[in-house]
Design a protein around this motif. Sequence first.
Motif, PDB file in Angstrom:
ATOM      1  N   ASP A  95       9.078 -15.810   4.782  1.00  0.00           N
ATOM      2  CA  ASP A  95       7.617 -15.669   4.865  1.00  0.00           C
ATOM      3  C   ASP A  95       7.225 -14.231   5.202  1.00  0.00           C
ATOM      4  O   ASP A  95       6.281 -13.692   4.617  1.00  0.00           O
ATOM      5  CB  ASP A  95       7.038 -16.616   5.921  1.00  0.00           C
ATOM      6  CG  ASP A  95       7.105 -18.070   5.499  1.00  0.00           C
ATOM      7  OD1 ASP A  95       7.304 -18.325   4.286  1.00  0.00           O
ATOM      8  OD2 ASP A  95       6.959 -18.943   6.381  1.00  0.00           O
ATOM      9  N   VAL A  96       7.930 -13.630   6.144  1.00  0.00           N
ATOM     10  CA  VAL A  96       7.640 -12.233   6.501  1.00  0.00           C
ATOM     11  C   VAL A  96       7.890 -11.327   5.302  1.00  0.00           C
ATOM     12  O   VAL A  96       7.105 -10.411   5.025  1.00  0.00           O
ATOM     13  CB  VAL A  96       8.490 -11.792   7.719  1.00  0.00           C
ATOM     14  CG1 VAL A  96       8.379 -10.291   7.959  1.00  0.00           C
ATOM     15  CG2 VAL A  96       8.070 -12.549   8.966  1.00  0.00           C
ATOM     16  N   GLN A  97       8.948 -11.595   4.570  1.00  0.00           N
ATOM     17  CA  GLN A  97       9.261 -10.781   3.389  1.00  0.00           C
ATOM     18  C   GLN A  97       8.164 -10.900   2.333  1.00  0.00           C
ATOM     19  O   GLN A  97       7.754  -9.906   1.738  1.00  0.00           O
ATOM     20  CB  GLN A  97      10.604 -11.223   2.802  1.00  0.00           C
ATOM     21  CG  GLN A  97      11.021 -10.424   1.589  1.00  0.00           C
ATOM     22  CD  GLN A  97      12.316 -10.942   0.989  1.00  0.00           C
ATOM     23  OE1 GLN A  97      12.790 -12.026   1.334  1.00  0.00           O
ATOM     24  NE2 GLN A  97      12.871 -10.170   0.075  1.00  0.00           N
ATOM     25  N   ARG A  98       7.671 -12.104   2.096  1.00  0.00           N
ATOM     26  CA  ARG A  98       6.617 -12.312   1.105  1.00  0.00           C
ATOM     27  C   ARG A  98       5.280 -11.723   1.546  1.00  0.00           C
ATOM     28  O   ARG A  98       4.582 -11.098   0.757  1.00  0.00           O
ATOM     29  CB  ARG A  98       6.447 -13.811   0.843  1.00  0.00           C
ATOM     30  CG  ARG A  98       7.050 -14.293  -0.419  1.00  0.00           C
ATOM     31  CD  ARG A  98       6.705 -15.741  -0.731  1.00  0.00           C
ATOM     32  NE  ARG A  98       6.642 -16.657   0.403  1.00  0.00           N
ATOM     33  CZ  ARG A  98       7.700 -17.212   0.997  1.00  0.00           C
ATOM     34  NH1 ARG A  98       8.901 -16.913   0.565  1.00  0.00           N
ATOM     35  NH2 ARG A  98       7.544 -18.040   2.000  1.00  0.00           N
ATOM     36  N   GLU A  99       4.929 -11.952   2.807  1.00  0.00           N
ATOM     37  CA  GLU A  99       3.610 -11.539   3.296  1.00  0.00           C
ATOM     38  C   GLU A  99       3.545 -10.054   3.663  1.00  0.00           C
ATOM     39  O   GLU A  99       2.505  -9.431   3.491  1.00  0.00           O
ATOM     40  CB  GLU A  99       3.214 -12.384   4.518  1.00  0.00           C
ATOM     41  CG  GLU A  99       3.095 -13.859   4.235  1.00  0.00           C
ATOM     42  CD  GLU A  99       1.955 -14.186   3.294  1.00  0.00           C
ATOM     43  OE1 GLU A  99       0.918 -13.508   3.344  1.00  0.00           O
ATOM     44  OE2 GLU A  99       2.129 -15.119   2.481  1.00  0.00           O
ATOM     45  N   GLN A 100       4.620  -9.530   4.206  1.00  0.00           N
ATOM     46  CA  GLN A 100       4.599  -8.142   4.669  1.00  0.00           C
ATOM     47  C   GLN A 100       5.476  -7.268   3.777  1.00  0.00           C
ATOM     48  O   GLN A 100       4.994  -6.630   2.872  1.00  0.00           O
ATOM     49  CB  GLN A 100       5.069  -8.058   6.128  1.00  0.00           C
ATOM     50  CG  GLN A 100       4.241  -8.877   7.091  1.00  0.00           C
ATOM     51  CD  GLN A 100       2.802  -8.402   7.154  1.00  0.00           C
ATOM     52  OE1 GLN A 100       2.557  -7.208   7.142  1.00  0.00           O
ATOM     53  NE2 GLN A 100       1.862  -9.334   7.212  1.00  0.00           N
ATOM     54  N   SER A 101       6.775  -7.251   4.083  1.00  0.00           N
ATOM     55  CA  SER A 101       7.702  -6.447   3.283  1.00  0.00           C
ATOM     56  C   SER A 101       9.134  -6.853   3.595  1.00  0.00           C
ATOM     57  O   SER A 101       9.411  -7.483   4.619  1.00  0.00           O
ATOM     58  CB  SER A 101       7.535  -4.952   3.599  1.00  0.00           C
ATOM     59  OG  SER A 101       7.962  -4.687   4.919  1.00  0.00           O
ATOM     60  N   THR A 102      10.032  -6.479   2.712  1.00  0.00           N
ATOM     61  CA  THR A 102      11.449  -6.749   2.940  1.00  0.00           C
ATOM     62  C   THR A 102      11.942  -5.979   4.151  1.00  0.00           C
ATOM     63  O   THR A 102      12.741  -6.489   4.939  1.00  0.00           O
ATOM     64  CB  THR A 102      12.265  -6.367   1.689  1.00  0.00           C
ATOM     65  OG1 THR A 102      11.760  -7.101   0.578  1.00  0.00           O
ATOM     66  CG2 THR A 102      13.730  -6.676   1.866  1.00  0.00           C
ATOM     67  N   GLU A 103      11.464  -4.749   4.308  1.00  0.00           N
ATOM     68  CA  GLU A 103      11.889  -3.925   5.437  1.00  0.00           C
ATOM     69  C   GLU A 103      11.475  -4.557   6.772  1.00  0.00           C
ATOM     70  O   GLU A 103      12.219  -4.515   7.747  1.00  0.00           O
ATOM     71  CB  GLU A 103      11.313  -2.510   5.332  1.00  0.00           C
ATOM     72  CG  GLU A 103      11.892  -1.706   4.190  1.00  0.00           C
ATOM     73  CD  GLU A 103      11.250  -2.038   2.837  1.00  0.00           C
ATOM     74  OE1 GLU A 103      10.193  -2.710   2.809  1.00  0.00           O
ATOM     75  OE2 GLU A 103      11.830  -1.637   1.814  1.00  0.00           O
ATOM     76  N   GLY A 104      10.268  -5.141   6.808  1.00  0.00           N
ATOM     77  CA  GLY A 104       9.817  -5.818   8.017  1.00  0.00           C
ATOM     78  C   GLY A 104      10.678  -7.024   8.362  1.00  0.00           C
ATOM     79  O   GLY A 104      10.992  -7.275   9.526  1.00  0.00           O
ATOM     80  N   ALA A 105      11.062  -7.766   7.337  1.00  0.00           N
ATOM     81  CA  ALA A 105      11.931  -8.923   7.558  1.00  0.00           C
ATOM     82  C   ALA A 105      13.308  -8.479   8.043  1.00  0.00           C
ATOM     83  O   ALA A 105      13.888  -9.096   8.938  1.00  0.00           O
ATOM     84  CB  ALA A 105      12.055  -9.745   6.284  1.00  0.00           C
TER      85      ALA A 105
END
Length: 117
Positions: A54-64
């Motif tokens: 969810d974090v990857q989809r909503e924010q970014s891969t780097e954030g995840a």
Amino acid sequence: MTDTPDETHVHVHFTHDEPEKSRWDWSWIQPGKNLGALACAWIPANIWAATLGDVQREQSTEGAWAMGGFLLLVAVIRFIQHRGFFNRFLVWTGVLGLFLALPVFRAVVDVMTGGGR
């Protein structure tokens, strides 16, 4: 007083030689405990993977990756301090969550080649 010739005494001392210790200490691996922690971590790791997805989809891969890496770092530090079952469980939850949710192979290639696309 009687004159006796000097008697020769032989003293024999036995020493117990310690067995030679291996240069490498592999006792920390403990496959039984790791398999148990891995089995217990499977369901929480899937929940963690869904959160990272969810974090990857909503924010970014780097954030995840940052979130997953932070959890894994804290879990490894706790495991090094005390090698209990709960800390081993946290490490496996973090590792499985990262591998199930994020593009691990692409990230490893990017880190090894120093490239971004």
